[in-house]
Design a protein around this motif. Structure first.
Motif, PDB file in Angstrom:
ATOM      1  N   VAL A   1       0.848  -1.193   0.000  1.00  0.00           N
ATOM      2  CA  VAL A   1       0.000   0.000   0.000  1.00  0.00           C
ATOM      3  C   VAL A   1       0.888   1.249   0.000  1.00  0.00           C
ATOM      4  CG1 VAL A   1      -1.719   1.326   1.281  1.00  0.00           C
ATOM      5  CG2 VAL A   1      -1.886  -1.178   1.179  1.00  0.00           C
ATOM      6  N   PRO A   2       0.761   2.111  -1.006  1.00  0.00           N
ATOM      7  CA  PRO A   2       1.659   3.265  -1.115  1.00  0.00           C
ATOM      8  C   PRO A   2       1.167   4.480  -0.335  1.00  0.00           C
ATOM      9  CG  PRO A   2       0.222   3.206  -3.007  1.00  0.00           C
ATOM     10  CD  PRO A   2      -0.143   2.009  -2.162  1.00  0.00           C
ATOM     11  N   LYS A   3       2.092   5.416  -0.122  1.00  0.00           N
ATOM     12  CA  LYS A   3       1.730   6.734   0.394  1.00  0.00           C
ATOM     13  C   LYS A   3       1.284   7.609  -0.777  1.00  0.00           C
ATOM     14  CE  LYS A   3       4.986   6.595   4.270  1.00  0.00           C
ATOM     15  NZ  LYS A   3       6.168   7.240   4.920  1.00  0.00           N
ATOM     16  N   MET A   4       0.561   8.660  -0.459  1.00  0.00           N
ATOM     17  CA  MET A   4       0.048   9.543  -1.501  1.00  0.00           C
ATOM     18  C   MET A   4       1.165  10.077  -2.390  1.00  0.00           C
ATOM     19  SD  MET A   4      -3.245   9.909  -1.765  1.00  0.00           S
ATOM     20  CE  MET A   4      -3.258  11.410  -2.730  1.00  0.00           C
ATOM     21  N   LYS A   5       2.302  10.428  -1.784  1.00  0.00           N
ATOM     22  CA  LYS A   5       3.389  11.019  -2.563  1.00  0.00           C
ATOM     23  C   LYS A   5       3.968  10.039  -3.582  1.00  0.00           C
ATOM     24  CE  LYS A   5       7.031  10.000   0.852  1.00  0.00           C
ATOM     25  NZ  LYS A   5       8.029  10.612   1.776  1.00  0.00           N
ATOM     26  N   GLU A   6       3.751   8.749  -3.371  1.00  0.00           N
ATOM     27  CA  GLU A   6       4.287   7.738  -4.284  1.00  0.00           C
ATOM     28  C   GLU A   6       3.403   7.516  -5.512  1.00  0.00           C
ATOM     29  OE1 GLU A   6       6.443   4.306  -2.003  1.00  0.00           O
ATOM     30  OE2 GLU A   6       4.652   4.822  -0.827  1.00  0.00           O
ATOM     31  N   VAL A   7       2.150   7.932  -5.436  1.00  0.00           N
ATOM     32  CA  VAL A   7       1.222   7.579  -6.520  1.00  0.00           C
ATOM     33  C   VAL A   7       0.456   8.763  -7.098  1.00  0.00           C
ATOM     34  CG1 VAL A   7       0.931   5.160  -5.903  1.00  0.00           C
ATOM     35  CG2 VAL A   7      -0.466   6.888  -4.751  1.00  0.00           C
ATOM     36  N   ARG A   8       0.811   9.966  -6.733  1.00  0.00           N
ATOM     37  CA  ARG A   8       0.141  11.116  -7.352  1.00  0.00           C
ATOM     38  C   ARG A   8       0.385  11.093  -8.868  1.00  0.00           C
ATOM     39  NH1 ARG A   8      -1.963  14.555  -3.594  1.00  0.00           N
ATOM     40  NH2 ARG A   8      -0.988  14.610  -1.529  1.00  0.00           N
ATOM     41  N   GLY A   9      -0.680  11.298  -9.611  1.00  0.00           N
ATOM     42  CA  GLY A   9      -0.570  11.259 -11.068  1.00  0.00           C
ATOM     43  C   GLY A   9      -0.522   9.859 -11.642  1.00  0.00           C
ATOM     44  N   LYS A  10      -0.821   8.848 -10.807  1.00  0.00           N
ATOM     45  CA  LYS A  10      -0.728   7.458 -11.256  1.00  0.00           C
ATOM     46  C   LYS A  10      -2.067   6.726 -11.151  1.00  0.00           C
ATOM     47  CE  LYS A  10       4.173   6.699 -10.206  1.00  0.00           C
ATOM     48  NZ  LYS A  10       5.147   5.818  -9.522  1.00  0.00           N
ATOM     49  N   ILE A  11      -2.149   5.627 -11.878  1.00  0.00           N
ATOM     50  CA  ILE A  11      -3.245   4.677 -11.757  1.00  0.00           C
ATOM     51  C   ILE A  11      -2.802   3.579 -10.793  1.00  0.00           C
ATOM     52  CG2 ILE A  11      -4.530   2.870 -12.966  1.00  0.00           C
ATOM     53  CD1 ILE A  11      -4.454   4.686 -15.456  1.00  0.00           C
ATOM     54  N   VAL A  12      -3.614   3.323  -9.780  1.00  0.00           N
ATOM     55  CA  VAL A  12      -3.319   2.292  -8.787  1.00  0.00           C
ATOM     56  C   VAL A  12      -4.272   1.123  -9.027  1.00  0.00           C
ATOM     57  CG1 VAL A  12      -3.293   1.700  -6.332  1.00  0.00           C
ATOM     58  CG2 VAL A  12      -2.496   3.958  -7.093  1.00  0.00           C
ATOM     59  N   LEU A  13      -3.711  -0.038  -9.302  1.00  0.00           N
ATOM     60  CA  LEU A  13      -4.534  -1.220  -9.519  1.00  0.00           C
ATOM     61  C   LEU A  13      -4.995  -1.808  -8.188  1.00  0.00           C
ATOM     62  CD1 LEU A  13      -2.619  -3.069 -12.392  1.00  0.00           C
ATOM     63  CD2 LEU A  13      -4.545  -1.478 -12.564  1.00  0.00           C
ATOM     64  N   VAL A  14      -6.245  -2.232  -8.170  1.00  0.00           N
ATOM     65  CA  VAL A  14      -6.833  -2.882  -7.001  1.00  0.00           C
ATOM     66  C   VAL A  14      -7.237  -4.291  -7.416  1.00  0.00           C
ATOM     67  CG1 VAL A  14      -8.747  -2.837  -5.360  1.00  0.00           C
ATOM     68  CG2 VAL A  14      -7.644  -0.699  -6.049  1.00  0.00           C
ATOM     69  N   GLN A  15      -6.891  -5.267  -6.616  1.00  0.00           N
ATOM     70  CA  GLN A  15      -7.162  -6.657  -6.969  1.00  0.00           C
ATOM     71  C   GLN A  15      -8.656  -6.928  -7.113  1.00  0.00           C
ATOM     72  OE1 GLN A  15      -5.263  -9.301  -4.173  1.00  0.00           O
ATOM     73  NE2 GLN A  15      -3.240  -8.414  -4.493  1.00  0.00           N
ATOM     74  N   SER A  16      -8.975  -7.816  -8.057  1.00  0.00           N
ATOM     75  CA  SER A  16     -10.344  -8.283  -8.225  1.00  0.00           C
ATOM     76  C   SER A  16     -10.368  -9.796  -8.064  1.00  0.00           C
ATOM     77  CB  SER A  16     -10.877  -7.897  -9.615  1.00  0.00           C
ATOM     78  OG  SER A  16     -10.237  -8.658 -10.633  1.00  0.00           O
ATOM     79  N   SER A  17     -11.538 -10.385  -8.198  1.00  0.00           N
ATOM     80  CA  SER A  17     -11.660 -11.833  -8.049  1.00  0.00           C
ATOM     81  C   SER A  17     -10.948 -12.592  -9.164  1.00  0.00           C
ATOM     82  CB  SER A  17     -13.142 -12.233  -8.029  1.00  0.00           C
ATOM     83  OG  SER A  17     -13.776 -11.830  -9.239  1.00  0.00           O
ATOM     84  N   LYS A  18     -10.634 -11.897 -10.273  1.00  0.00           N
ATOM     85  CA  LYS A  18     -10.026 -12.557 -11.420  1.00  0.00           C
ATOM     86  C   LYS A  18      -8.698 -11.939 -11.839  1.00  0.00           C
ATOM     87  CE  LYS A  18     -14.470 -14.090 -13.292  1.00  0.00           C
ATOM     88  NZ  LYS A  18     -15.375 -14.097 -14.469  1.00  0.00           N
TER      89      LYS A  18
END
Length: 301
Positions: free
Chosen positions: A155-172
Motif C-alpha cells: 500500500v503506497p503513500k500519496m506522494k508515491e502515486v500522485r498522477g498514477k493509476i493504482v490497480l486494485v485486486q479483483s476476483s479474477k
C-alpha cells in the motif's frame, strides 16, 4: 378498469428515475455546485497511506445507457465530480458496458491517463476484472506499456502515486492492492433495509484499521421485479449520505476506505470527500494544473 390503472401506475413508477436528488443521480448532465474543487486529493498529506483516504467510487463504472445500467455519468464526468475509484470489466479487448458498440479497453485507459495529466496531484484507483485470457493479456499489455501504473501489493503513500493509476485486486486479477471487500449486488428489500445498511456501516468502520490492504465497501444492490440497481440506489444513497454526515458530526473514525456506489449524486460524492482531513503537508498546485476545467467531454464513455 381500476385494476389496469393500478398496473399502469406501477410500471410508470418502476421505469422512471428520481431526477434532481442530491444523493442519487440518473441525469446524463453533470451540474457542479459553485466552488466545486476537482483536485480534492491535493489537500491530502503526502505521507498518508492510500488505504487511509476516504474515496468515492462507482460500481460497474462503464455501464451506462443499457438495461443493466449502473451509472448515468461518463467516466470523465465521474472523475470531475470527484470519483477516484473505477470498477471495469473486460471481455477480450473491449470494456463490458452493456452497449452494442463497446469501447476498447486501451481507449478507456487513455482517457484515464489524460485526466491524470490534467490533474497531476490526483490518484485513480481501478479494479479490473478480465472475463477471459485475452482480456487478461490486454491488461498485462497496458501495464507493461505504462510507467505510471502502481501494480504492487504494498500500500503506497500519496506522494508515491500522485498522477498514477493504482490497480486494485479483483476476483479474477491478482495484481495490485489486496482488498478487504464487502460484496454488493444483493437484493434490497424495504423490510430488511436496516439490516442491509447495518452490514454496510459495519464494514465502513473496518476501514479505520486498514494498513496493509485497502477496504472497499460496495453499496450496490438490486430492487423490484426488474432487479433494478437504479431503484435500489434511490433508497440506499440517502441513507448512506445520512450515515456519513452523522459520522462527520460525531467522533468519526479515521477513514471509511473506498465507498463504491450506483448512481451517486454530487452531494453524496462531496460528503465522502469531506470525510478526509485537509493538511498543510499536501503539495501546492502547479501553475500548469487545470483547477476546474469545464465538463465539455462530449464523447460517449
Amino acid at each position: 378498469m381500476e385494476f389496469h390503472l393500478c398496473v399502469l401506475l406501477y410500471f410508470v413508477i418502476l421505469f422512471t428515475g428520481s431526477e434532481g436528488d442530491p444523493y442519487f443521480n440518473d441525469l446524463e448532465k453533470l451540474d457542479l455546485p459553485n466552488g466545486h474543487e476537482v483536485n480534492w486529493m491535493k489537500s491530502i498529506d503526502d505521507e498518508t497511506l492510500i488505504s487511509a483516504v476516504t474515496i468515492p467510487g462507482t460500481c460497474q463504472s462503464m455501464k451506462m445507457n443499457t438495461l443493466d445500467q449502473h451509472q448515468a455519468w461518463t467516466v470523465t464526468q465521474q472523475f470531475t465530480a470527484g470519483v477516484r475509484f473505477f470498477d471495469i470489466s473486460l471481455d477480450n479487448s473491449v470494456v463490458k458496458d452493456g452497449s452494442l458498440t463497446r469501447r476498447k479497453f486501451a481507449d478507456v485507459m487513455e482517457k484515464m491517463r489524460e485526466r491524470l495529466i490534467a490533474h497531476p496531484h490526483e490518484v485513480i484507483l481501478i479494479r479490473l476484472t478480465p472475463e477471459n485470457g485475452k482480456a487478461e493479456k490486454e491488461i498485462e499489455k497496458f501495464i507493461q506499456g505504462n510507467d505510471n501504473v502502481w501494480k504492487d501489493k504494498k500500500v503506497p503513500k500519496m506522494k508515491e502515486v500522485r498522477g498514477k493509476i493504482v490497480l486494485v485486486q479483483s476476483s479474477k486479477f491478482s495484481k495490485g492492492l489486496p482488498v478487504d471487500l464487502h460484496v454488493g449486488g444483493k437484493e434490497f428489500k424495504d423490510k430488511h433495509s436496516g439490516k442491509y445498511m447495518e452490514a454496510i456501516y459495519d464494514h465502513l468502520k473496518a476501514a479505520e484499521n486498514a494498513g496493509d490492504h485497502i477496504v472497499v465497501t460496495e453499496t450496490s444492490a438490486y430492487f423490484g421485479l426488474r432487479k433494478s440497481s437504479k431503484n435500489a440506489a434511490v433508497k440506499i444513497n440517502p441513507m448512506l449520505h445520512k450515515y456519513i454526515d452523522n459520522q462527520l458530526h460525531a467522533k468519526k473514525p479515521k477513514g471509511l476506505g473506498v465507498i463504491v456506489m450506483d448512481y451517486p449524486g454530487i452531494d453524496l460524492v462531496q460528503k465522502i470527500i469531506d470525510f478526509n482531513p485537509k493538511s498543510e503537508g499536501s503539495p501546492e498546485s502547479s501553475p500548469e494544473e487545470v483547477e476546474n476545467p469545464p465538463e465539455t467531454d462530449g464523447e460517449p464513455e
